[in-house]
Design a protein around this motif. Sequence first.
Motif, PDB file in Angstrom:
ATOM      1  N   GLY A  73      -0.741   0.796 -13.849  1.00  0.00           N
ATOM      2  CA  GLY A  73      -1.424   2.083 -14.044  1.00  0.00           C
ATOM      3  C   GLY A  73      -2.608   2.009 -14.994  1.00  0.00           C
ATOM      4  N   ILE A  80       2.150   6.079 -12.503  1.00  0.00           N
ATOM      5  CA  ILE A  80       2.229   4.736 -11.913  1.00  0.00           C
ATOM      6  C   ILE A  80       3.043   3.798 -12.815  1.00  0.00           C
ATOM      7  N   ASP A 119     -15.962  -2.509 -12.847  1.00  0.00           N
ATOM      8  CA  ASP A 119     -14.941  -1.836 -12.030  1.00  0.00           C
ATOM      9  C   ASP A 119     -15.390  -0.436 -11.609  1.00  0.00           C
ATOM     10  N   LEU A 122       8.641  -6.357  -5.859  1.00  0.00           N
ATOM     11  CA  LEU A 122       7.186  -6.405  -5.947  1.00  0.00           C
ATOM     12  C   LEU A 122       6.752  -7.288  -7.124  1.00  0.00           C
ATOM     13  N   PRO A 129      -5.680   0.776 -15.098  1.00  0.00           N
ATOM     14  CA  PRO A 129      -7.069   1.111 -14.776  1.00  0.00           C
ATOM     15  C   PRO A 129      -7.371   2.609 -14.799  1.00  0.00           C
ATOM     16  N   LEU A 130      -6.343   3.441 -14.780  1.00  0.00           N
ATOM     17  CA  LEU A 130      -6.599   4.884 -14.733  1.00  0.00           C
ATOM     18  C   LEU A 130      -6.572   5.557 -16.104  1.00  0.00           C
ATOM     19  N   LYS A 145       2.292 -12.298  -5.848  1.00  0.00           N
ATOM     20  CA  LYS A 145       1.132 -11.771  -5.104  1.00  0.00           C
ATOM     21  C   LYS A 145       1.312 -10.316  -4.678  1.00  0.00           C
ATOM     22  N   SER A 146       2.559  -9.857  -4.680  1.00  0.00           N
ATOM     23  CA  SER A 146       2.815  -8.461  -4.284  1.00  0.00           C
ATOM     24  C   SER A 146       3.092  -7.562  -5.480  1.00  0.00           C
ATOM     25  N   THR A 147       2.612  -7.963  -6.637  1.00  0.00           N
ATOM     26  CA  THR A 147       2.942  -7.194  -7.851  1.00  0.00           C
ATOM     27  C   THR A 147       2.456  -5.747  -7.773  1.00  0.00           C
ATOM     28  N   HIS A 148       3.134  -4.884  -8.520  1.00  0.00           N
ATOM     29  CA  HIS A 148       2.805  -3.451  -8.556  1.00  0.00           C
ATOM     30  C   HIS A 148       2.005  -3.156  -9.823  1.00  0.00           C
ATOM     31  N   CYS A 149       0.947  -2.400  -9.675  1.00  0.00           N
ATOM     32  CA  CYS A 149       0.061  -2.070 -10.798  1.00  0.00           C
ATOM     33  C   CYS A 149       0.819  -1.350 -11.925  1.00  0.00           C
ATOM     34  N   ARG A 158     -15.927  -0.298  -4.926  1.00  0.00           N
ATOM     35  CA  ARG A 158     -16.948  -0.482  -5.977  1.00  0.00           C
ATOM     36  C   ARG A 158     -18.322  -0.050  -5.467  1.00  0.00           C
ATOM     37  N   ARG A 201      -3.707 -11.368  -7.706  1.00  0.00           N
ATOM     38  CA  ARG A 201      -4.429 -11.186  -6.439  1.00  0.00           C
ATOM     39  C   ARG A 201      -5.923 -11.496  -6.515  1.00  0.00           C
ATOM     40  N   TYR A 202      -6.462 -11.645  -7.718  1.00  0.00           N
ATOM     41  CA  TYR A 202      -7.879 -12.014  -7.821  1.00  0.00           C
ATOM     42  C   TYR A 202      -8.027 -13.469  -8.257  1.00  0.00           C
ATOM     43  N   LEU A 211      -7.060   1.972  -8.107  1.00  0.00           N
ATOM     44  CA  LEU A 211      -6.665   1.057  -9.182  1.00  0.00           C
ATOM     45  C   LEU A 211      -7.364  -0.298  -9.075  1.00  0.00           C
ATOM     46  N   LEU A 212      -8.000  -0.558  -7.943  1.00  0.00           N
ATOM     47  CA  LEU A 212      -8.588  -1.880  -7.645  1.00  0.00           C
ATOM     48  C   LEU A 212      -7.527  -2.969  -7.757  1.00  0.00           C
ATOM     49  N   CYS A 213      -6.295  -2.611  -7.450  1.00  0.00           N
ATOM     50  CA  CYS A 213      -5.183  -3.554  -7.641  1.00  0.00           C
ATOM     51  C   CYS A 213      -5.083  -4.564  -6.502  1.00  0.00           C
ATOM     52  N   ARG A 214      -5.797  -4.300  -5.410  1.00  0.00           N
ATOM     53  CA  ARG A 214      -5.867  -5.195  -4.247  1.00  0.00           C
ATOM     54  C   ARG A 214      -4.568  -5.345  -3.465  1.00  0.00           C
ATOM     55  N   MET A 215      -3.620  -4.444  -3.682  1.00  0.00           N
ATOM     56  CA  MET A 215      -2.397  -4.495  -2.879  1.00  0.00           C
ATOM     57  C   MET A 215      -2.774  -4.335  -1.407  1.00  0.00           C
ATOM     58  N   ARG A 260     -18.511   3.680  -5.486  1.00  0.00           N
ATOM     59  CA  ARG A 260     -18.657   4.150  -6.867  1.00  0.00           C
ATOM     60  C   ARG A 260     -20.097   3.967  -7.338  1.00  0.00           C
ATOM     61  N   PRO A 308      -0.398   2.247  -4.090  1.00  0.00           N
ATOM     62  CA  PRO A 308       0.557   2.777  -5.073  1.00  0.00           C
ATOM     63  C   PRO A 308       0.292   4.234  -5.417  1.00  0.00           C
ATOM     64  N   GLN A 336     -15.735 -14.276 -11.371  1.00  0.00           N
ATOM     65  CA  GLN A 336     -16.113 -13.669 -10.091  1.00  0.00           C
ATOM     66  C   GLN A 336     -17.302 -12.720 -10.179  1.00  0.00           C
ATOM     67  N   CYS A 369      -2.132  -7.552 -11.766  1.00  0.00           N
ATOM     68  CA  CYS A 369      -2.775  -7.517 -10.435  1.00  0.00           C
ATOM     69  C   CYS A 369      -3.943  -8.492 -10.389  1.00  0.00           C
TER      70      CYS A 369
END
Lengths: 342, 101
Positions: free
Chosen positions: A257, A271, A140, A248, A259-260, A251-255, B87, A224-225, B67-71, B90, B34, A179, A220
Amino acid sequence: MPLPIAPILGIFVDNVRKRGSVLPLSKRTATGWARGLDLPRGGETVLYTGNVYQMIPAIDAMSTQMAMLENSFLTRFFGIGRLVNKFVNMSFFMGLTASSEKLRHANRVLRDIVGLLRNAGVEFGYLYEDEFYAGALLYDDGLDEAFGEHARRVTAHLKKLGVRRLITVDPHTTQMFRQAYPRFVKDFDIEVQNYLEVLAQAHPRRAEPADGEVVVHDSCIYARYENICEQPRELLRAAGLSVREPELSGKSTHCCGGPLESLFPAEAHRISGIRVDLLEAEGKNVVTMCPFCWVNLSKAAGDRLVVNDIANVLAACGQRDHRAALKAHVAEDNLVRAHGVA
Amino acid sequence: MTRVSPELAARMKKAEGFDANACFHCGTCTALCPLGYKILPRKLFHDAMLGLEDRVRANIPQIFSCLLCRMCEANCPSGVHITDNIRSLRSLINRQVFGLK
Protein backbone atom coordinates in the motif's frame (compact mmCIF):
# COMPACT_ATOMS: atom_id res chain seq x y z
CA MET A 1 -12.99 16.21 -0.17
CA PRO A 2 -10.21 13.86 -1.25
CA LEU A 3 -6.65 15.18 -1.13
CA PRO A 4 -5.99 17.43 -4.13
CA ILE A 5 -3.49 15.75 -6.42
CA ALA A 6 -2.13 18.74 -8.36
CA PRO A 7 -0.85 20.91 -5.47
CA ILE A 8 0.70 17.91 -3.70
CA LEU A 9 2.58 16.89 -6.84
CA GLY A 10 3.47 20.56 -7.32
CA ILE A 11 5.08 20.62 -3.86
CA PHE A 12 7.15 17.52 -4.78
CA VAL A 13 8.35 19.20 -7.97
CA ASP A 14 9.15 22.50 -6.20
CA ASN A 15 11.03 20.71 -3.43
CA VAL A 16 13.18 18.70 -5.84
CA ARG A 17 13.96 21.73 -8.01
CA LYS A 18 14.65 24.05 -5.09
CA ARG A 19 15.90 21.73 -2.35
CA GLY A 20 17.09 18.56 -4.15
CA SER A 21 14.54 16.15 -2.64
CA VAL A 22 10.78 15.63 -2.38
CA LEU A 23 11.23 15.64 1.37
CA PRO A 24 14.37 17.61 2.23
CA LEU A 25 16.16 16.37 5.34
CA SER A 26 18.64 18.07 7.63
CA LYS A 27 22.26 16.98 7.25
CA ARG A 28 22.05 15.44 10.71
CA THR A 29 19.01 13.31 9.83
CA ALA A 30 20.44 12.26 6.48
CA THR A 31 23.95 11.33 7.58
CA GLY A 32 23.67 10.81 11.37
CA TRP A 33 23.38 7.04 10.94
CA ALA A 34 27.00 6.85 9.71
CA ARG A 35 28.45 8.51 12.80
CA GLY A 36 31.28 6.46 14.27
CA LEU A 37 31.42 3.95 11.42
CA ASP A 38 34.53 5.47 9.82
CA LEU A 39 33.17 5.11 6.34
CA PRO A 40 35.58 6.63 3.82
CA ARG A 41 34.17 9.67 2.04
CA GLY A 42 33.44 8.93 -1.62
CA GLY A 43 35.49 6.59 -3.79
CA GLU A 44 34.71 4.63 -6.95
CA THR A 45 32.31 2.30 -5.13
CA VAL A 46 29.86 3.91 -2.73
CA LEU A 47 26.98 2.73 -0.59
CA TYR A 48 24.04 4.78 -1.86
CA THR A 49 21.12 5.22 0.54
CA GLY A 50 19.32 7.87 -1.55
CA ASN A 51 18.16 9.12 1.87
CA VAL A 52 15.15 6.83 1.58
CA TYR A 53 15.44 4.99 4.91
CA GLN A 54 16.19 8.31 6.60
CA MET A 55 13.01 9.82 5.10
CA ILE A 56 10.75 7.19 6.60
CA PRO A 57 10.00 8.98 9.89
CA ALA A 58 9.00 12.18 8.04
CA ILE A 59 6.99 10.22 5.44
CA ASP A 60 5.21 8.38 8.22
CA ALA A 61 4.42 11.66 9.99
CA MET A 62 3.28 13.18 6.70
CA SER A 63 0.95 10.28 5.90
CA THR A 64 -0.59 10.51 9.38
CA GLN A 65 -1.23 14.23 8.85
CA MET A 66 -2.54 13.61 5.33
CA ALA A 67 -4.92 10.94 6.65
CA MET A 68 -6.32 13.52 9.09
CA LEU A 69 -6.76 16.09 6.30
CA GLU A 70 -8.29 13.64 3.82
CA ASN A 71 -11.98 14.48 3.36
CA SER A 72 -11.74 17.66 5.45
CA PHE A 73 -12.45 21.23 4.27
CA LEU A 74 -8.74 22.03 4.76
CA THR A 75 -7.94 20.29 1.48
CA ARG A 76 -9.08 23.54 -0.21
CA PHE A 77 -5.99 25.28 1.12
CA PHE A 78 -3.36 23.01 -0.42
CA GLY A 79 -2.88 25.49 -3.27
CA ILE A 80 -1.89 28.14 -0.72
CA GLY A 81 0.32 25.54 0.96
CA ARG A 82 2.20 25.04 -2.28
CA LEU A 83 2.73 28.78 -2.62
CA VAL A 84 4.05 29.08 0.95
CA ASN A 85 6.30 26.04 0.43
CA LYS A 86 8.08 27.85 -2.38
CA PHE A 87 9.51 30.21 0.26
CA VAL A 88 9.38 28.19 3.48
CA ASN A 89 10.40 24.53 3.65
CA MET A 90 7.14 23.03 4.96
CA SER A 91 8.65 19.57 5.29
CA PHE A 92 10.84 20.98 8.08
CA PHE A 93 7.67 21.31 10.19
CA MET A 94 6.57 17.80 9.26
CA GLY A 95 9.99 16.58 10.37
CA LEU A 96 9.31 18.05 13.81
CA THR A 97 6.52 15.55 14.35
CA ALA A 98 8.55 12.61 12.99
CA SER A 99 9.07 9.73 15.38
CA SER A 100 12.57 9.43 16.83
CA GLU A 101 11.88 5.72 17.31
CA LYS A 102 11.44 5.30 13.55
CA LEU A 103 14.59 7.28 12.85
CA ARG A 104 16.49 4.96 15.19
CA HIS A 105 15.03 2.02 13.28
CA ALA A 106 16.13 3.50 9.94
CA ASN A 107 19.60 4.23 11.30
CA ARG A 108 19.93 0.68 12.63
CA VAL A 109 19.01 -0.80 9.27
CA LEU A 110 21.68 1.24 7.51
CA ARG A 111 24.29 0.46 10.13
CA ASP A 112 23.46 -3.24 9.90
CA ILE A 113 23.80 -3.12 6.11
CA VAL A 114 27.28 -1.64 6.56
CA GLY A 115 28.14 -4.41 9.04
CA LEU A 116 26.88 -7.15 6.72
CA LEU A 117 28.81 -5.79 3.72
CA ARG A 118 31.98 -5.41 5.79
CA ASN A 119 31.64 -8.97 7.08
CA ALA A 120 31.35 -10.11 3.45
CA GLY A 121 34.65 -8.34 2.66
CA VAL A 122 33.10 -5.61 0.47
CA GLU A 123 34.94 -2.27 0.38
CA PHE A 124 32.99 0.92 -0.23
CA GLY A 125 32.70 4.58 0.70
CA TYR A 126 29.78 6.88 1.44
CA LEU A 127 29.00 10.31 0.05
CA TYR A 128 27.55 11.77 3.28
CA GLU A 129 25.83 15.12 2.52
CA ASP A 130 26.85 14.80 -1.14
CA GLU A 131 24.23 12.10 -1.61
CA PHE A 132 20.90 12.98 -3.25
CA TYR A 133 17.45 11.43 -3.35
CA ALA A 134 17.15 9.53 -6.66
CA GLY A 135 13.70 10.91 -7.58
CA ALA A 136 11.41 7.86 -7.47
CA LEU A 137 8.29 9.79 -6.48
CA LEU A 138 8.68 12.15 -9.46
CA TYR A 139 9.20 9.26 -11.85
CA ASP A 140 6.30 7.19 -10.52
CA ASP A 141 3.90 10.13 -10.67
CA GLY A 142 4.81 10.90 -14.28
CA LEU A 143 6.56 14.19 -13.52
CA ASP A 144 8.95 13.46 -16.35
CA GLU A 145 10.44 16.85 -16.99
CA ALA A 146 11.34 17.48 -13.35
CA PHE A 147 12.58 13.89 -13.00
CA GLY A 148 14.75 14.14 -16.11
CA GLU A 149 16.36 17.38 -14.87
CA HIS A 150 16.99 15.84 -11.46
CA ALA A 151 18.39 12.58 -12.87
CA ARG A 152 20.84 14.47 -15.09
CA ARG A 153 21.90 16.66 -12.17
CA VAL A 154 22.48 13.67 -9.87
CA THR A 155 24.40 11.78 -12.57
CA ALA A 156 26.66 14.77 -13.32
CA HIS A 157 27.28 15.14 -9.59
CA LEU A 158 28.22 11.46 -9.20
CA LYS A 159 30.54 11.61 -12.19
CA LYS A 160 32.21 14.75 -10.82
CA LEU A 161 32.85 12.87 -7.58
CA GLY A 162 34.39 9.97 -9.53
CA VAL A 163 31.73 7.42 -8.58
CA ARG A 164 31.67 4.39 -10.89
CA ARG A 165 29.65 1.86 -8.90
CA LEU A 166 26.67 2.23 -6.55
CA ILE A 167 25.60 -0.27 -3.92
CA THR A 168 21.95 0.60 -3.30
CA VAL A 169 20.02 -0.34 -0.20
CA ASP A 170 16.34 0.02 -1.10
CA PRO A 171 14.19 -1.14 -4.02
CA HIS A 172 13.09 2.28 -5.25
CA THR A 173 16.58 3.77 -5.55
CA THR A 174 17.76 0.55 -7.21
CA GLN A 175 14.99 0.73 -9.80
CA MET A 176 15.61 4.42 -10.47
CA PHE A 177 19.30 3.97 -11.20
CA ARG A 178 18.93 0.74 -13.12
CA GLN A 179 15.77 1.35 -15.14
CA ALA A 180 14.73 5.01 -15.04
CA TYR A 181 18.07 6.88 -15.27
CA PRO A 182 19.18 5.11 -18.46
CA ARG A 183 15.92 6.31 -20.09
CA PHE A 184 16.48 9.93 -19.12
CA VAL A 185 20.27 10.32 -18.94
CA LYS A 186 22.24 9.88 -22.13
CA ASP A 187 25.08 7.35 -21.80
CA PHE A 188 24.33 6.55 -18.15
CA ASP A 189 27.13 4.11 -17.37
CA ILE A 190 27.34 3.89 -13.58
CA GLU A 191 27.18 0.28 -12.42
CA VAL A 192 24.39 -0.39 -9.93
CA GLN A 193 24.07 -3.34 -7.60
CA ASN A 194 21.74 -3.85 -4.70
CA TYR A 195 23.30 -4.86 -1.38
CA LEU A 196 21.24 -8.08 -1.26
CA GLU A 197 22.75 -9.11 -4.59
CA VAL A 198 26.23 -8.19 -3.36
CA LEU A 199 25.77 -10.21 -0.17
CA ALA A 200 24.33 -13.22 -2.00
CA GLN A 201 27.25 -13.17 -4.44
CA ALA A 202 29.63 -13.30 -1.50
CA HIS A 203 28.28 -16.84 -0.81
CA PRO A 204 27.37 -16.49 2.85
CA ARG A 205 28.41 -19.27 5.16
CA ARG A 206 25.58 -21.57 6.23
CA ALA A 207 24.92 -21.19 9.94
CA GLU A 208 23.91 -23.84 12.43
CA PRO A 209 20.57 -25.60 11.78
CA ALA A 210 17.63 -23.23 11.80
CA ASP A 211 16.16 -22.37 15.16
CA GLY A 212 13.72 -19.75 13.99
CA GLU A 213 11.36 -19.04 11.15
CA VAL A 214 10.36 -15.91 9.32
CA VAL A 215 7.57 -15.02 6.90
CA VAL A 216 8.97 -13.20 3.87
CA HIS A 217 7.19 -10.19 2.43
CA ASP A 218 8.66 -9.34 -0.99
CA SER A 219 8.78 -5.78 -2.26
CA CYS A 220 6.88 -5.37 -5.55
CA ILE A 221 9.84 -3.48 -7.00
CA TYR A 222 12.43 -6.09 -6.04
CA ALA A 223 10.25 -8.99 -7.16
CA ARG A 224 8.66 -7.76 -10.38
CA TYR A 225 10.98 -4.98 -11.57
CA GLU A 226 14.42 -6.02 -10.37
CA ASN A 227 14.19 -9.79 -10.21
CA ILE A 228 15.47 -9.88 -6.64
CA CYS A 229 13.56 -12.80 -5.14
CA GLU A 230 16.00 -15.62 -4.53
CA GLN A 231 18.80 -13.59 -2.96
CA PRO A 232 16.95 -12.61 0.25
CA ARG A 233 15.73 -16.19 0.73
CA GLU A 234 19.21 -17.56 0.16
CA LEU A 235 20.64 -15.12 2.71
CA LEU A 236 17.99 -15.90 5.32
CA ARG A 237 18.48 -19.65 4.91
CA ALA A 238 22.26 -19.27 5.05
CA ALA A 239 21.78 -17.36 8.30
CA GLY A 240 20.08 -20.46 9.69
CA LEU A 241 16.46 -19.39 9.44
CA SER A 242 13.53 -21.30 8.04
CA VAL A 243 11.71 -19.23 5.41
CA ARG A 244 7.92 -19.36 5.20
CA GLU A 245 6.03 -18.11 2.16
CA PRO A 246 2.71 -16.30 2.62
CA GLU A 247 -0.08 -16.51 0.10
CA LEU A 248 1.05 -14.25 -2.76
CA SER A 249 4.84 -14.18 -2.43
CA GLY A 250 7.91 -13.94 -4.66
CA LYS A 251 6.95 -12.78 -8.16
CA SER A 252 3.30 -12.77 -7.10
CA THR A 253 3.80 -10.62 -4.02
CA HIS A 254 0.99 -8.36 -2.80
CA CYS A 255 1.62 -4.62 -2.45
CA CYS A 256 1.96 -3.09 1.05
CA GLY A 257 0.00 0.00 0.00
CA GLY A 258 3.04 2.27 0.32
CA PRO A 259 2.78 4.04 -3.05
CA LEU A 260 -0.57 5.54 -2.03
CA GLU A 261 0.57 7.07 1.26
CA SER A 262 1.03 10.60 -0.05
CA LEU A 263 -2.16 10.98 -2.13
CA PHE A 264 -4.64 8.36 -0.85
CA PRO A 265 -3.74 7.45 2.75
CA ALA A 266 -7.04 5.69 3.50
CA GLU A 267 -6.61 3.40 0.48
CA ALA A 268 -2.99 2.75 1.49
CA HIS A 269 -4.22 1.61 4.89
CA ARG A 270 -6.84 -0.66 3.34
CA ILE A 271 -4.25 -2.37 1.11
CA SER A 272 -1.75 -2.81 3.94
CA GLY A 273 -4.52 -4.34 6.06
CA ILE A 274 -5.20 -6.96 3.38
CA ARG A 275 -1.48 -7.81 3.26
CA VAL A 276 -1.21 -8.06 7.05
CA ASP A 277 -4.03 -10.65 7.06
CA LEU A 278 -2.20 -12.75 4.44
CA LEU A 279 1.10 -12.55 6.34
CA GLU A 280 -0.48 -13.33 9.70
CA ALA A 281 -1.97 -16.53 8.32
CA GLU A 282 1.59 -17.82 7.83
CA GLY A 283 3.32 -16.64 11.01
CA LYS A 284 4.08 -13.77 13.35
CA ASN A 285 7.68 -12.88 12.47
CA VAL A 286 7.67 -10.97 9.21
CA VAL A 287 10.71 -9.85 7.24
CA THR A 288 10.53 -6.85 4.90
CA MET A 289 13.16 -5.53 2.47
CA CYS A 290 11.87 -2.04 1.75
CA PRO A 291 11.49 0.89 4.16
CA PHE A 292 8.00 1.69 2.85
CA CYS A 293 6.86 -1.91 3.33
CA TRP A 294 8.27 -1.84 6.84
CA VAL A 295 6.52 1.33 7.91
CA ASN A 296 3.18 0.46 6.30
CA LEU A 297 2.97 -3.11 7.50
CA SER A 298 4.18 -2.23 11.00
CA LYS A 299 1.52 0.44 11.27
CA ALA A 300 -1.24 -1.78 9.93
CA ALA A 301 -0.21 -4.80 11.99
CA GLY A 302 0.05 -3.09 15.38
CA ASP A 303 0.73 -5.86 17.91
CA ARG A 304 -0.44 -8.64 15.60
CA LEU A 305 2.94 -9.09 13.88
CA VAL A 306 6.61 -8.49 14.58
CA VAL A 307 7.95 -6.78 11.46
CA ASN A 308 11.72 -6.50 10.96
CA ASP A 309 13.87 -5.34 8.08
CA ILE A 310 15.97 -8.11 6.53
CA ALA A 311 19.21 -6.27 7.36
CA ASN A 312 18.33 -6.29 11.06
CA VAL A 313 17.39 -9.96 10.90
CA LEU A 314 20.57 -11.03 9.11
CA ALA A 315 22.76 -8.94 11.40
CA ALA A 316 21.02 -10.32 14.50
CA CYS A 317 21.56 -13.88 13.23
CA GLY A 318 25.29 -13.20 13.29
CA GLN A 319 25.01 -12.66 17.01
CA ARG A 320 25.10 -15.43 19.55
CA ASP A 321 21.51 -15.14 20.65
CA HIS A 322 19.70 -13.85 17.63
CA ARG A 323 16.24 -14.32 19.11
CA ALA A 324 17.09 -12.01 21.98
CA ALA A 325 18.70 -9.56 19.57
CA LEU A 326 15.60 -9.40 17.42
CA LYS A 327 13.39 -8.92 20.44
CA ALA A 328 15.67 -6.11 21.47
CA HIS A 329 15.23 -4.52 18.04
CA VAL A 330 11.51 -4.49 18.45
CA ALA A 331 11.67 -3.25 22.00
CA GLU A 332 13.94 -0.38 20.94
CA ASP A 333 16.67 -1.04 23.46
CA ASN A 334 19.86 -3.12 23.51
CA LEU A 335 21.09 -2.93 19.94
CA VAL A 336 20.55 0.80 19.73
CA ARG A 337 22.81 1.30 22.71
CA ALA A 338 25.31 -1.31 21.49
CA HIS A 339 25.74 0.66 18.27
CA GLY A 340 25.80 3.95 20.11
CA VAL A 341 23.22 5.61 17.89
CA ALA A 342 21.21 8.37 19.48
CA MET B 1 -23.45 11.36 -24.91
CA THR B 2 -19.72 10.63 -25.11
CA ARG B 3 -17.50 13.31 -26.58
CA VAL B 4 -14.46 12.17 -28.56
CA SER B 5 -11.31 14.27 -28.58
CA PRO B 6 -9.27 13.53 -31.70
CA GLU B 7 -6.41 15.54 -30.12
CA LEU B 8 -6.26 13.18 -27.13
CA ALA B 9 -6.38 10.12 -29.37
CA ALA B 10 -3.54 11.57 -31.48
CA ARG B 11 -1.50 12.46 -28.38
CA MET B 12 -1.90 8.93 -26.99
CA LYS B 13 -0.65 7.50 -30.28
CA LYS B 14 2.47 9.62 -30.04
CA ALA B 15 2.93 9.45 -26.26
CA GLU B 16 6.28 8.00 -25.37
CA GLY B 17 5.91 4.74 -23.47
CA PHE B 18 2.20 4.31 -24.19
CA ASP B 19 1.22 1.22 -26.13
CA ALA B 20 -1.90 -0.79 -25.38
CA ASN B 21 -2.59 -2.05 -28.89
CA ALA B 22 -1.85 -5.64 -27.95
CA CYS B 23 -4.59 -5.65 -25.27
CA PHE B 24 -7.41 -8.01 -26.22
CA HIS B 25 -9.53 -7.19 -23.16
CA CYS B 26 -9.22 -10.53 -21.41
CA GLY B 27 -9.64 -8.77 -18.03
CA THR B 28 -6.73 -10.51 -16.26
CA CYS B 29 -5.34 -7.13 -15.20
CA THR B 30 -8.63 -5.94 -13.73
CA ALA B 31 -9.15 -9.22 -11.90
CA LEU B 32 -5.67 -9.12 -10.33
CA CYS B 33 -5.56 -5.43 -9.38
CA PRO B 34 -5.19 -5.19 -5.57
CA LEU B 35 -7.21 -1.98 -5.63
CA GLY B 36 -10.23 -3.66 -7.19
CA TYR B 37 -11.23 -0.66 -9.35
CA LYS B 38 -13.08 -1.90 -12.41
CA ILE B 39 -11.66 0.89 -14.56
CA LEU B 40 -8.06 -0.24 -13.98
CA PRO B 41 -6.31 -0.69 -16.23
CA ARG B 42 -7.81 -1.98 -19.50
CA LYS B 43 -10.94 0.22 -19.71
CA LEU B 44 -8.81 3.23 -18.93
CA PHE B 45 -6.45 2.54 -21.82
CA HIS B 46 -9.41 1.90 -24.09
CA ASP B 47 -10.91 5.30 -23.20
CA ALA B 48 -7.56 7.06 -23.71
CA MET B 49 -6.87 5.42 -27.07
CA LEU B 50 -10.35 6.37 -28.32
CA GLY B 51 -9.86 9.95 -27.15
CA LEU B 52 -12.70 9.87 -24.62
CA GLU B 53 -11.32 12.85 -22.73
CA ASP B 54 -14.21 13.34 -20.31
CA ARG B 55 -13.94 9.76 -19.13
CA VAL B 56 -10.17 10.02 -18.74
CA ARG B 57 -10.55 13.25 -16.74
CA ALA B 58 -13.26 11.69 -14.57
CA ASN B 59 -10.87 8.88 -13.69
CA ILE B 60 -7.88 10.99 -12.67
CA PRO B 61 -8.05 9.75 -9.04
CA GLN B 62 -7.97 6.12 -10.26
CA ILE B 63 -5.06 6.89 -12.61
CA PHE B 64 -3.04 8.32 -9.71
CA SER B 65 -4.19 5.51 -7.39
CA CYS B 66 -2.43 2.78 -9.37
CA LEU B 67 0.19 1.19 -7.12
CA LEU B 68 2.53 0.47 -10.07
CA CYS B 69 2.97 -2.89 -8.35
CA ARG B 70 3.02 -4.72 -11.71
CA MET B 71 0.82 -7.57 -10.53
CA CYS B 72 -1.22 -7.06 -13.72
CA GLU B 73 1.75 -6.58 -16.03
CA ALA B 74 3.54 -9.71 -14.81
CA ASN B 75 0.45 -11.74 -15.72
CA CYS B 76 -0.66 -9.96 -18.91
CA PRO B 77 -0.90 -12.62 -21.65
CA SER B 78 -0.23 -9.98 -24.31
CA GLY B 79 2.82 -8.49 -22.60
CA VAL B 80 1.37 -4.96 -22.45
CA HIS B 81 3.65 -2.62 -20.49
CA ILE B 82 0.83 -1.54 -18.22
CA THR B 83 2.85 0.46 -15.69
CA ASP B 84 4.59 2.43 -18.44
CA ASN B 85 1.15 3.21 -19.86
CA ILE B 86 -0.09 4.44 -16.49
CA ARG B 87 3.01 6.61 -16.12
CA SER B 88 2.39 7.99 -19.61
CA LEU B 89 -1.18 8.90 -18.74
CA ARG B 90 -0.01 10.57 -15.52
CA SER B 91 2.58 12.52 -17.45
CA LEU B 92 -0.02 13.68 -19.95
CA ILE B 93 -2.43 14.76 -17.19
CA ASN B 94 0.36 16.55 -15.31
CA ARG B 95 1.15 18.62 -18.39
CA GLN B 96 -2.29 19.10 -19.93
CA VAL B 97 -4.57 19.27 -16.89
CA PHE B 98 -2.44 20.24 -13.88
CA GLY B 99 0.05 22.46 -15.72
CA LEU B 100 2.96 20.69 -14.00
CA LYS B 101 6.30 20.19 -15.70
